[in-house]
Design a protein around this motif. Structure first.
Motif, mmCIF file in Angstrom:
data_model
loop_
_atom_site.group_PDB
_atom_site.id
_atom_site.type_symbol
_atom_site.label_atom_id
_atom_site.label_comp_id
_atom_site.label_asym_id
_atom_site.label_seq_id
_atom_site.Cartn_x
_atom_site.Cartn_y
_atom_site.Cartn_z
ATOM 1 N N MET A 24 0.793 -1.288 0.206
ATOM 2 C CA MET A 24 0.050 0.214 0.102
ATOM 3 C C MET A 24 0.827 1.301 -0.052
ATOM 4 N N ILE A 25 0.562 2.356 -0.722
ATOM 5 C CA ILE A 25 1.167 3.260 -0.737
ATOM 6 C C ILE A 25 0.597 4.665 -0.521
ATOM 7 N N SER A 26 1.098 5.755 -0.240
ATOM 8 C CA SER A 26 0.277 7.122 0.039
ATOM 9 C C SER A 26 1.099 8.180 -0.949
ATOM 10 N N ILE A 27 0.363 8.969 -1.692
ATOM 11 C CA ILE A 27 0.734 9.942 -2.412
ATOM 12 C C ILE A 27 -0.072 11.406 -1.919
ATOM 13 N N ILE A 28 0.880 12.215 -1.863
ATOM 14 C CA ILE A 28 0.430 13.772 -1.617
ATOM 15 C C ILE A 28 0.822 14.485 -2.684
ATOM 16 N N TYR A 29 -0.198 15.287 -3.178
ATOM 17 C CA TYR A 29 0.294 16.316 -4.353
ATOM 18 C C TYR A 29 -0.544 17.704 -3.776
ATOM 19 N N ILE A 30 0.141 18.659 -4.355
ATOM 20 C CA ILE A 30 -0.411 20.043 -4.535
ATOM 21 C C ILE A 30 -0.790 20.565 -5.814
ATOM 22 N N SER A 31 -1.798 21.519 -5.915
ATOM 23 C CA SER A 31 -2.217 22.281 -7.180
ATOM 24 C C SER A 31 -3.003 23.474 -6.852
ATOM 25 N N ASN A 32 -3.233 24.016 -7.959
ATOM 26 C CA ASN A 32 -3.832 25.310 -8.014
ATOM 27 C C ASN A 32 -4.992 25.201 -8.848
ATOM 28 N N ALA A 33 -6.283 25.738 -8.309
ATOM 29 C CA ALA A 33 -7.460 25.907 -9.291
ATOM 30 C C ALA A 33 -7.157 26.676 -10.241
ATOM 31 N N ALA A 34 -7.690 26.256 -11.488
ATOM 32 C CA ALA A 34 -7.489 26.718 -12.783
ATOM 33 C C ALA A 34 -8.241 28.082 -12.803
ATOM 34 N N SER A 35 -9.763 28.111 -11.926
ATOM 35 C CA SER A 35 -10.267 29.103 -11.815
ATOM 36 C C SER A 35 -11.071 29.032 -10.422
ATOM 37 N N ARG A 36 -11.554 30.315 -10.160
ATOM 38 C CA ARG A 36 -12.278 30.044 -8.884
ATOM 39 C C ARG A 36 -13.339 29.227 -8.781
ATOM 40 N N LEU A 37 -13.532 28.434 -8.006
ATOM 41 C CA LEU A 37 -14.472 27.080 -7.907
ATOM 42 C C LEU A 37 -15.542 27.313 -6.630
ATOM 43 N N SER A 38 -16.725 27.483 -7.208
ATOM 44 C CA SER A 38 -18.058 27.716 -6.260
ATOM 45 C C SER A 38 -17.952 26.562 -5.122
ATOM 46 N N ALA A 39 -18.656 26.850 -4.156
ATOM 47 C CA ALA A 39 -18.660 25.787 -2.915
ATOM 48 C C ALA A 39 -19.503 24.409 -3.599
ATOM 49 N N ALA A 40 -20.457 24.930 -4.400
ATOM 50 C CA ALA A 40 -21.198 23.976 -5.306
ATOM 51 C C ALA A 40 -20.368 23.052 -6.111
ATOM 52 N N GLU A 41 -19.314 23.632 -6.658
ATOM 53 C CA GLU A 41 -18.309 22.890 -7.567
ATOM 54 C C GLU A 41 -17.455 22.075 -6.675
ATOM 55 N N LEU A 42 -17.072 22.570 -5.685
ATOM 56 C CA LEU A 42 -16.190 21.858 -4.615
ATOM 57 C C LEU A 42 -16.985 20.461 -3.973
ATOM 58 N N ASP A 43 -18.290 20.660 -3.735
ATOM 59 C CA ASP A 43 -19.213 19.889 -3.431
ATOM 60 C C ASP A 43 -19.157 18.559 -4.369
ATOM 61 N N GLU A 44 -19.445 19.054 -5.609
ATOM 62 C CA GLU A 44 -19.437 18.181 -6.546
ATOM 63 C C GLU A 44 -18.430 16.942 -6.647
ATOM 64 N N ILE A 45 -17.095 17.968 -6.748
ATOM 65 C CA ILE A 45 -15.995 17.032 -6.775
ATOM 66 C C ILE A 45 -15.787 16.163 -5.362
ATOM 67 N N LEU A 46 -16.272 16.475 -4.430
ATOM 68 C CA LEU A 46 -16.034 15.724 -3.146
ATOM 69 C C LEU A 46 -17.145 14.636 -3.270
ATOM 70 N N VAL A 47 -18.278 14.538 -3.743
ATOM 71 C CA VAL A 47 -19.241 13.726 -3.918
ATOM 72 C C VAL A 47 -18.812 12.712 -4.982
ATOM 73 N N SER A 48 -18.351 13.135 -6.130
ATOM 74 C CA SER A 48 -17.759 12.194 -7.051
ATOM 75 C C SER A 48 -16.737 11.637 -6.573
ATOM 76 N N SER A 49 -15.557 12.085 -5.949
ATOM 77 C CA SER A 49 -14.406 11.529 -5.543
ATOM 78 C C SER A 49 -14.656 10.416 -4.432
ATOM 79 N N ARG A 50 -15.608 10.679 -3.687
ATOM 80 C CA ARG A 50 -16.169 9.788 -2.658
ATOM 81 C C ARG A 50 -16.485 8.576 -3.180
ATOM 82 N N ARG A 51 -17.628 8.575 -4.151
ATOM 83 C CA ARG A 51 -18.047 7.560 -4.827
ATOM 84 C C ARG A 51 -16.977 6.712 -5.480
ATOM 85 N N LYS A 52 -16.180 7.280 -6.434
ATOM 86 C CA LYS A 52 -15.311 6.469 -7.224
ATOM 87 C C LYS A 52 -13.950 6.040 -6.336
ATOM 88 N N ASN A 53 -13.711 6.706 -5.384
ATOM 89 C CA ASN A 53 -12.585 6.045 -4.385
ATOM 90 C C ASN A 53 -12.824 4.818 -3.601
#
Length: 140
Positions: A1-30
């Motif tokens: 098993m491994i751990s990976i840590i990364y950093i990045s910058n948003a390409a544009s300002r993300l709304s709270a709804a867009e961040l929530d969408e990323i979270l919901v999708s990531s949780r399901r896929k992960n």
């Protein structure tokens, strides 16, 4: 098993709804591929820790690197782990609007300095402390 840590910058300002969408999708896929971790969004920047088997994480990291919602993608650390740091989180999330907690701000700023080389032991240690600090605050 491994751990990976990364950093990045948003390409544009993300709304709270867009961040929530990323979270919901990531949780399901992960959850489907056995990946756990935590995503921190702070002032337009991301730091994310992911953990799981390399055969699940490597393709996921390729998709994340190609995601056009962020830029300046840099893997800070990749290391083997004996146990998960986030065993119960398919994707923990912390949105830090405004200034980060003082004891964590310095770690975050250090990761953005050019003297930190991706993959260096120092950068990996700083990234780990930052993620751990947010993890502890999220359980709070």
């Amino acid at each position: 098993m491994i751990s990976i840590i990364y950093i990045s910058n948003a390409a544009s300002r993300l709304s709270a709804a867009e961040l929530d969408e990323i979270l919901v999708s990531s949780r399901r896929k992960n959850a489907r591929i056995g990946v756990t971790g935590m995503l921190v969004h702070m002032d337009g920047s991301f730091i994310q820790a992911l953990e799981g088997e390399a055969d699940s994480l490597d393709p996921l990291m390729s998709r994340i690197a190609d995601d056009r919602r962020h830029r300046d993608f840099v893997v800070i650390a990749r290391y083997p782990i004996a146990a998960r740091q986030f065993p119960d989180w398919s994707m923990g999330f912390r949105r830090c609007d405004g200034a980060p907690p003082a004891e964590l701000a310095e770690h975050f700023l250090n990761l953005r300095r050019p003297v930190f080389i991706a993959g260096s032991a120092t950068a990996g240690s700083v990234a780990h402390r930052l993620i751990e600090g947010f993890r502890q605050r999220s359980r709070g």
